[in-house]
Design an enzyme around this catalytic site. Structure first.
Site, short mmCIF file in Angstrom:
data_model
loop_
_atom_site.label_atom_id
_atom_site.label_comp_id
_atom_site.label_asym_id
_atom_site.label_seq_id
_atom_site.Cartn_x
_atom_site.Cartn_y
_atom_site.Cartn_z
N LYS A 12 -1.47 -0.36 -8.48
CA LYS A 12 -2.60 0.56 -8.38
C LYS A 12 -2.74 1.33 -9.67
CE LYS A 12 -3.58 1.25 -3.92
NZ LYS A 12 -3.85 2.11 -2.80
N GLU A 14 -5.34 -3.37 -8.60
CA GLU A 14 -6.51 -2.54 -8.34
C GLU A 14 -7.30 -2.35 -9.64
OE1 GLU A 14 -6.50 1.40 -5.91
OE2 GLU A 14 -6.29 1.96 -8.01
N LYS A 70 -2.02 2.62 6.16
CA LYS A 70 -2.29 3.94 6.76
C LYS A 70 -2.13 3.86 8.27
CE LYS A 70 -5.21 5.22 2.90
NZ LYS A 70 -6.56 5.26 2.35
N ASP A 105 -11.91 -1.03 -6.39
CA ASP A 105 -11.72 0.28 -5.77
C ASP A 105 -12.96 1.14 -5.92
OD1 ASP A 105 -10.31 2.33 -4.49
OD2 ASP A 105 -9.90 3.27 -6.43
N ARG A 107 1.34 7.67 32.35
CA ARG A 107 0.80 8.27 31.12
C ARG A 107 1.34 7.57 29.87
NH1 ARG A 107 -3.41 9.56 30.83
NH2 ARG A 107 -3.37 8.15 29.09
#
Ligand code: SF4
Length: 642
Positions: A171, A200, A139, A223, A104
């Site tokens: 940003k 950005e 992320k 963006d 597993r």
């Protein structure tokens, strides 16, 4: 895969494996301990249950080894390779209790990382016709940063910054806090002069401010912009800084975003939303001699060797360079498309078994003699490049070319790359054109342009463009055909070379960033690429040539020579194995395997040979007489080039 890759991956995975083994096995696997005798040995097969891209095999192997060093792990594919449902990914053999205890945890790593690689490959394929690249983000699963980003690379994506320390990314919050774009960039550069800077921008006005900064920043992130704003941003930027599109990136929108002309598309979904790839492990007591689809390679090898011997002179096996090692071991002739076309034309064997993709078997059938039969171990093994052009599409384009210049047959010589369907080769035969391969494309194009003022080259835009440039034809005299919006007649009349917009998904995966990275990693390395690669990659390479040319260069290399090779990775691995005195690595950190070439396996080779031995011709590849006649003309014109 670059040489350092597995060890970096395993260093990052080691503490995660410790945690995972502790949380799942703890003091022991109660079920396996209670149900299996201590000396039971089991054999497990890890099989794909869905199509996808494998990533994380070294981690899965490390899990088995951590649970019990007596477990043997044999991978049947490599990271970055595409698999189909039912395909054998790896085999494990060892103490049954340990095998089941580790199962597993090993699969959890493998399924998660393969899921990320699979989703990344979908994005990469969606924008394959453009020059944009797919980037990941931060992320990632906490603690899994290195593993998740490794999986993205295996899917064919590029990594964005690793973390907060290796790049400045200003940003909107930084801009607002610093009091503007320019003050933010100025402070960042003063504090970290060595780090690349990306800013950005929320709108075109922000972008204008970024473009006014001297020296230019490295990249601007658009963006959440509309497609129209992105197109305007590309025009406004005119190559001054690289542009990254971010926000609202989905698989459905990816192609349209890439078509705006941005350099990168970043999406966090690769690592935060990729579904795990469905893989399973089935165990059995070890045995040998079975010949089902998942029989061991040695049993299948014995079977193929026996059948080949029994068929004797009646049989000839042709194997393309990109075939699996275990298949190529049985090839009487090994080569690239041109070599195999010649071999096919010369053999007198009754049965020609072609271990390659479908168009190659078709070519052999066209050149075969009466009474010969061409057989494919898997006739469904196609080629995305060959599939990029249909007879219907090419004929429609031919009509438009004719309408633009008066008479297409007087103005254009059609040239088809051998990676095309038989009916397109026949089209060239009918219209005074010819076939070419990557070995003789230059001669073919020169021949074509010597007959008529212009040429129509299909289906590979990159081979056509790279070859035409070698002949000194400037880009302004080449026109990339747009199937959805054909060029207007004036643009056609300006062009000497019309290029069909097809590409090979394997070779198109190499990017200029790979050339830069491999040169940094191995100073002095020679970059050797196939002409199906993008023009930007060919321009950065030291040398370019067909697979046969690449092989000859490495064979002539001195001990200690270093090569970064931009072609299918099975060939690259074989070259490294044959020349351990040299360093031969793939140009990319993602091994670009040809999925359809991999459809030819020892198992399906054994099946067609067994049928021949029984007197049945299975999977015969045929071409109708009229198509054969015209395609043969085009092929013979190519073979006459010498
Ligand atoms: S490597 Fe590319 S061109 Fe060759 S068979 Fe595979 S997809 Fe087609």
């Amino acid at each position: 895969m670059q040489l350092e890759e597995p060890s970096a991956l395993l260093r990052a995975a080691a503490p995660l494996i410790e945690l995972a083994v502790a949380e799942d096995i703890g003091p022991g696997d109660a079920t396996s301990i209670s149900t299996l005798a201590a000396d039971t040995v089991l054999h497990g097969r890890i099989v794909a249950k869905a199509p996808g891209v494998i990533a994380g095999l070294p981690v899965a192997e490390a899990v088995f080894s951590r649970v019990d060093p007596a477990i043997q792990f044999v991978a049947h594919v490599v990271d970055g390779q595409e698999v189909v449902p039912g395909e054998l990914v790896a085999e494990v053999t060892g103490p049954g209790r340990s095998l089941l205890a580790a199962e597993r945890t090993a699969l959890n790593f493998l399924q998660r990382l393969s899921g990320i690689a699979t989703l990344t490959r979908r994005f990469v394929d969606a924008i394959a016709a453009t020059s944009a690249a797919i980037l990941d983000t931060r992320k990632t699963q906490p603690g899994y940063r290195i593993l998740d980003k490794y999986a993205v690379r295996m899917g064919g994506g590029l990594n964005h910054r690793q973390a907060l320390y290796d790049m400045i990314l200003i940003k909107d919050n930084h801009v607002d806090g610093a009091g503007g774009i320019l003050p933010a960039v100025t402070r960042a550069r003063a504090a970290y002069p060595a780090l690349p800077v990306e800013v950005e921008v929320r709108n075109l006005e922000d972008l204008r401010q970024v473009l006014a900064i001297e020296p230019p920043v490295d990249r601007a992130m658009l963006d959440n912009m509309s497609l129209d704003d992105m197109r305007q941003a590309v025009a406004l930027t005119a190559g001054r800084v690289r542009l990254e599109a971010s926000g609202n990136v989905t698989l459905e929108r990816a192609e349209a975003i890439a078509a705006t002309g941005v350099d990168y598309i970043s999406t966090g979904s690769l690592t935060h939303s990729a579904p795990a790839l469905d893989l399973s492990m089935k165990v059995a007591l070890p045995q040998s001699g079975s010949l089902d689809k998942q029989a061991s390679l040695s049993d299948l090898s014995d079977r193929v060797a026996g059948l080949k011997a029994a068929l004797g002179d009646q049989l000839v096996i042709l194997g393309h360079h990109y075939q699996r090692d275990e298949v190529i071991a049985f090839a009487d002739y090994q080569g690239d498309s041109l070599q195999l076309a010649r071999d096919a034309a010369q053999t007198d064997a009754r049965f020609i078994v072609f271990c390659g993709v479908h168009f190659m078997a078709e070519t052999a059938a066209i050149l075969s003699k009466p009474g010969q039969h061409v057989v494919s171990p898997d006739p469904s093994a196609g080629c995305c490049l060959a599939d990029a052009a249909s007879l219907e599409g090419v004929e429609a384009a031919w009509d438009l070319l004719g309408a633009a210049v008066g008479d297409a047959d007087a103005e254009f010589t059609p040239v088809t790359y051998v990676n095309s369907a038989a009916d397109l080769k026949a089209f060239c035969g009918r219209h005074g054109g010819l076939v070419c391969t990557s070995s003789n494309a230059e001669k073919a194009l020169r021949w074509a342009l010597g007959r008529r003022p212009r040429t129509f080259f299909f289906p590979d835009q990159h081979l056509g463009r790279n070859t035409a440039r070698r002949l000194g034809i400037p880009l302004e005299e080449m026109l990339l055909w747009d199937i959805r919006r054909p060029p207007d007649p004036a643009a056609i009349r300006m062009a000497r070379v019309i290029l069909w917009p097809g590409a090979c998904n394997v070779h198109q995966r190499f990017r200029p960033e790979h050339v830069q990275a491999v040169r940094r990693q191995f100073p002095g390395i020679r970059v050797l690429v196939h002409p199906e690669c993008r023009m930007e990659v060919v321009d950065l390479a030291d040398d370019v040539g067909s697979t046969s040319y690449i092989i000859r260069q490495v064979e002539a290399g001195a001990p200690g020579a270093q090569w970064a090779v931009g072609t299918e990775s099975r060939l690259v691995e074989r070259l490294q194995n044959r020349h351990p005195e040299q360093r031969v690595v793939s140009l990319a950190d993602v091994p670009p395997f040809c999925r359809t070439m991999a459809q030819i396996t020892l198992w399906n080779l054994a099946q067609v040979l067994a049928a021949l031995a029984r007197g049945e011709i299975a999977n015969e590849v045929t071409v109708d007489p009229e198509t054969t006649h015209h395609a043969r003309l085009a092929l013979e014109r190519m073979l006459d080039l010498g």
